[in-house]
Design a protein around this motif. Structure first.
Motif, mmCIF file in Angstrom:
data_model
loop_
_atom_site.group_PDB
_atom_site.id
_atom_site.type_symbol
_atom_site.label_atom_id
_atom_site.label_comp_id
_atom_site.label_asym_id
_atom_site.label_seq_id
_atom_site.Cartn_x
_atom_site.Cartn_y
_atom_site.Cartn_z
ATOM 1 N N GLN A 125 0.877 -0.934 -0.101
ATOM 2 C CA GLN A 125 0.150 0.042 -0.075
ATOM 3 C C GLN A 125 0.953 1.423 -0.191
ATOM 4 O O GLN A 125 0.553 2.289 -0.697
ATOM 5 N N VAL A 126 1.909 1.061 0.785
ATOM 6 C CA VAL A 126 2.911 2.393 0.759
ATOM 7 C C VAL A 126 3.362 2.546 -0.663
ATOM 8 O O VAL A 126 3.540 3.823 -1.179
ATOM 9 N N ALA A 127 3.775 1.414 -1.141
ATOM 10 C CA ALA A 127 4.484 1.401 -2.696
ATOM 11 C C ALA A 127 3.562 2.220 -3.617
ATOM 12 O O ALA A 127 4.086 2.721 -4.599
ATOM 13 N N GLN A 128 2.186 1.518 -3.407
ATOM 14 C CA GLN A 128 1.196 2.110 -4.702
ATOM 15 C C GLN A 128 1.052 3.632 -4.413
ATOM 16 O O GLN A 128 0.669 4.388 -5.260
ATOM 17 N N ARG A 129 0.821 4.118 -2.957
ATOM 18 C CA ARG A 129 0.532 5.369 -2.915
ATOM 19 C C ARG A 129 1.645 6.272 -3.232
ATOM 20 O O ARG A 129 1.406 7.397 -3.773
ATOM 21 N N ALA A 130 2.863 5.924 -3.024
ATOM 22 C CA ALA A 130 4.147 6.746 -3.511
ATOM 23 C C ALA A 130 4.363 6.298 -5.106
ATOM 24 O O ALA A 130 5.133 7.467 -5.668
ATOM 25 N N GLY A 131 3.652 5.618 -5.792
ATOM 26 C CA GLY A 131 3.937 5.295 -7.241
ATOM 27 C C GLY A 131 5.243 4.614 -7.429
ATOM 28 O O GLY A 131 5.815 5.005 -8.636
ATOM 29 N N VAL A 132 5.609 3.695 -6.479
ATOM 30 C CA VAL A 132 7.040 2.989 -6.851
ATOM 31 C C VAL A 132 6.656 1.477 -6.656
ATOM 32 O O VAL A 132 5.541 1.170 -6.227
ATOM 33 N N SER A 133 7.684 0.758 -6.956
ATOM 34 C CA SER A 133 7.609 -0.681 -7.023
ATOM 35 C C SER A 133 7.610 -0.980 -5.419
ATOM 36 O O SER A 133 8.182 -0.249 -4.469
ATOM 37 N N ARG A 134 7.417 -2.239 -5.073
ATOM 38 C CA ARG A 134 7.298 -2.744 -3.765
ATOM 39 C C ARG A 134 8.596 -2.902 -3.215
ATOM 40 O O ARG A 134 9.127 -2.467 -2.226
ATOM 41 N N SER A 135 9.662 -3.177 -3.994
ATOM 42 C CA SER A 135 10.939 -3.492 -3.804
ATOM 43 C C SER A 135 11.986 -2.225 -3.460
ATOM 44 O O SER A 135 12.364 -1.823 -2.404
ATOM 45 N N THR A 136 11.296 -1.019 -4.374
ATOM 46 C CA THR A 136 12.034 0.497 -4.097
ATOM 47 C C THR A 136 11.494 0.842 -2.773
ATOM 48 O O THR A 136 12.217 1.494 -1.844
ATOM 49 N N ALA A 137 10.243 0.983 -2.395
ATOM 50 C CA ALA A 137 9.720 1.036 -0.987
ATOM 51 C C ALA A 137 10.370 0.327 -0.199
ATOM 52 O O ALA A 137 10.981 0.934 1.031
ATOM 53 N N SER A 138 10.536 -0.831 -0.097
ATOM 54 C CA SER A 138 11.483 -1.418 0.728
ATOM 55 C C SER A 138 12.748 -1.086 1.304
ATOM 56 O O SER A 138 13.186 -0.994 2.007
ATOM 57 N N PHE A 139 13.478 -0.832 -0.096
ATOM 58 C CA PHE A 139 14.853 -0.335 -0.125
ATOM 59 C C PHE A 139 14.861 1.069 0.766
ATOM 60 O O PHE A 139 15.756 1.307 1.564
ATOM 61 N N VAL A 140 14.070 1.814 0.429
ATOM 62 C CA VAL A 140 13.866 3.203 0.907
ATOM 63 C C VAL A 140 13.655 3.151 2.417
ATOM 64 O O VAL A 140 14.259 3.849 3.405
ATOM 65 N N LEU A 141 12.878 2.352 3.120
ATOM 66 C CA LEU A 141 12.335 2.339 4.299
ATOM 67 C C LEU A 141 13.545 1.749 5.205
ATOM 68 O O LEU A 141 13.654 1.536 6.405
ATOM 69 N N ALA A 142 14.278 0.703 4.507
ATOM 70 C CA ALA A 142 15.585 0.235 5.102
ATOM 71 C C ALA A 142 16.724 0.921 5.299
ATOM 72 O O ALA A 142 17.796 0.575 5.706
ATOM 73 N N GLY A 143 16.632 2.122 4.463
ATOM 74 C CA GLY A 143 17.776 3.171 4.273
ATOM 75 C C GLY A 143 18.802 2.886 3.379
ATOM 76 O O GLY A 143 20.019 3.301 3.474
ATOM 77 N N ARG A 144 18.331 1.959 2.435
ATOM 78 C CA ARG A 144 19.338 1.609 1.270
ATOM 79 C C ARG A 144 19.237 2.510 0.003
ATOM 80 O O ARG A 144 19.571 1.860 -1.163
#
Length: 340
Positions: free
Chosen positions: A10-29
Motif C-alpha cells: 500500500q505504501v508503494a502504491q501510494r508513492a507510485g513506486v515498486s514494492r522493492s523500491t519502497a522496501s529499500f527506502v524504508l530500510a535506508g538503502r
C-alpha cells in the motif's frame, strides 16, 4: 477490532513506486540502490500518511534476527535496590535499538530451564545471565554457544568463556580501610558482620580491608559477628558494648548491619561520629536516611546492568572478567578518632 495495519504494498502504491523500491527506502538503502531523492521523499511521505510500521515478526523470520535480549536472573528484578541493574540493562538495550525481555526464576532450576527454552523459541538473539548476589555459577547448557554475558556472577577457571561483569569488592574493602586511615584511625577498628568464606562479597571485602590496613601498619582489632540484618547486628553490637568493648570505628559489611549498629551505639550513649566512626557497603537508600548520614561504598548496580548489555551488543572483544569500581559516598558518619 483494531484497525488493520498498512502494508508495504500500500505504501508503494501510494508513492507510485515498486514494492522493492519502497522496501529499500524504508530500510535506508536508497543510496546504494540509486533511488532518486524524489522517489525517496514520496515513499517516506506515504509511509507517514498511512502510519506504516514494518512487520518485525516477518522480518525476523527472514533475517533470523529479532533485535531482542533476554535477562534471566534469580531474584534480581524483584529487589527494589538491585533492580537498578535492570534499569541500566534496559537503557543500554534501547541505545542499541533492542528490546529487553526479563525473566526471574527465584533460583528454581526447572523454572530456569523452561524460561530459557521459551526465550529460545521466541528467537531471542542474546542473553544476560544474572544473579542477585555475586557468586560462582554454571552457565545453563541451553546457552552454550550462544551470545551470553554474566551479570554479577562468575564462572570458575582462569579463561572465561563469556564477559563477566561484577563489582570490584576487593577494591571496595581497600577503600573502606583507607577512608578510616585518612580520617586518622589506626586502631580500635572492628568489623561487624559474618565474613563467611562462602559469601563472595564478604570474602572479597574482608581481604581488601586487611590489605588496606596493612599498608599503614594497622589491622582489625576484632570482629563482631552477626547476620547481615539490623536486628542481629543490634543484638551483637549491644552485647559487645555491654561486655566492655569501646571501639573507635566500625566497618559494617552492609547498610542493614550499620542500621543495627547505629541503634546499639545510641542506646549505649555513644555519638556517631564523635565517639565511634561507622562506614559500610552497598550505599542503599538506607545510607542517606540514617542520621547522621552513613558513609558507604556504593554498589554500582546501574553501571553493572549497562555494561552487561553493552558488552553483549557493542563491538566484539575477547571475553574477560570486568570488575567495576565501587565509589565511596562520603557522608557524616566518619570523623577523626576521639582522644581517650
Amino acid at each position: 477490532m483494531p484497525p488493520q495495519r498498512a502494508t508495504l504494498l500500500q505504501v508503494a502504491q501510494r508513492a507510485g513506486v515498486s514494492r522493492s523500491t519502497a522496501s529499500f527506502v524504508l530500510a535506508g538503502r536508497h543510496l546504494d540502490m540509486r533511488i532518486s531523492e524524489d522517489a525517496r521523499q514520496r515513499v517516506l511521505r506515504a509511509a507517514q500518511e498511512l502510519d506504516y510500521r514494518p512487520n518485525l515478526m516477518a522480518r525476523s523470520l527472514r533475517t533470523k534476527v529479532t533485535r531482542t535480549v533476554a535477562l534471566v536472573s534469580d531474584t534480581l528484578a524483584s529487589d527494589p535496590y538491585a533492580g537498578r541493574a535492570i534499569n541500566g540493562s534496559l537503557a543500554a538495550a534501547v541505545a542499541h535499538g533492542h528490546l529487553l525481555f526479563i525473566g526471574e526464576t527465584e533460583g528454581d532450576p526447572v523454572v530456569e530451564e523452561k524460561m530459557i527454552s521459551d526465550f529460545l523459541d521466541r528467537q531471542v538473539d542474546a542473553f544476560v545471565y544474572a544473579s542477585m548476589f555475586t557468586r560462582y555459577v554454571r552457565v545453563p547448557k541451553q546457552l552454550k554457544g550462544r551470545p551470553v554475558v554474566l551479570l554479577n556472577c562468575l564462572t570458575r577457571g582462569s579463561q572465561p568463556a563469556q564477559h563477566q561483569i561484577v563489582p570490584d569488592e576487593l577494591a571496595a574493602g581497600w577503600s573502606a580501610a583507607t577512608t578510616l586511615l585518612e580520617a586518622g584511625h589506626s586502631g580500635g577498628i572492628h568489623l561487624v558482620g559474618n565474613p563467611g568464606e562462602h559469601v563472595f562479597a564478604a570474602r572479597e571485602r574482608l581481604a581488601g580491608i586487611r590489605e588496606g590496613l596493612h599498608t599503614a601498619g594497622a589491622r582489625l582489632a576484632g570482629t563482631i559477628e552477626c547476620e547481615w540484618w539490623p536486628d542481629s547486628a543490634y543484638e551483637a553490637v549491644s552485647r559487645a558494648l555491654a561486655e566492655g568493648l569501646l571501639p573507635r570505628a566500625l566497618i559494617c559489611l552492609n547498610d542493614r548491619i550499620a542500621l543495627g549498629a547505629y541503634q546499639a551505639l545510641r542506646e549505649a550513649g555513644l555519638i556517631i561520629p564523635d565517639d565511634v566512626s561507622v562506614i559500610s557497603f552497598d550505599d542503599s537508600e538506607l545510607a542517606a536516611w540514617l542520621r547522621p548520614q552513613l558513609t558507604s561504598i556504593s554498589l554500582p548496580h546501574y553501571q553493572l546492568g549497562w555494561q552487561a548489555v553493552e558488552k553483549l551488543l557493542g563491538p566484539p572483544t575477547g571475553p574477560a572478567v570486568h570488575r567495576l569500581p565501587m565509589p565511596v559516598r562520603r557522608r557524616a558518619s566518619v570523623a577523626k578518632p576521639p582522644v581517650r
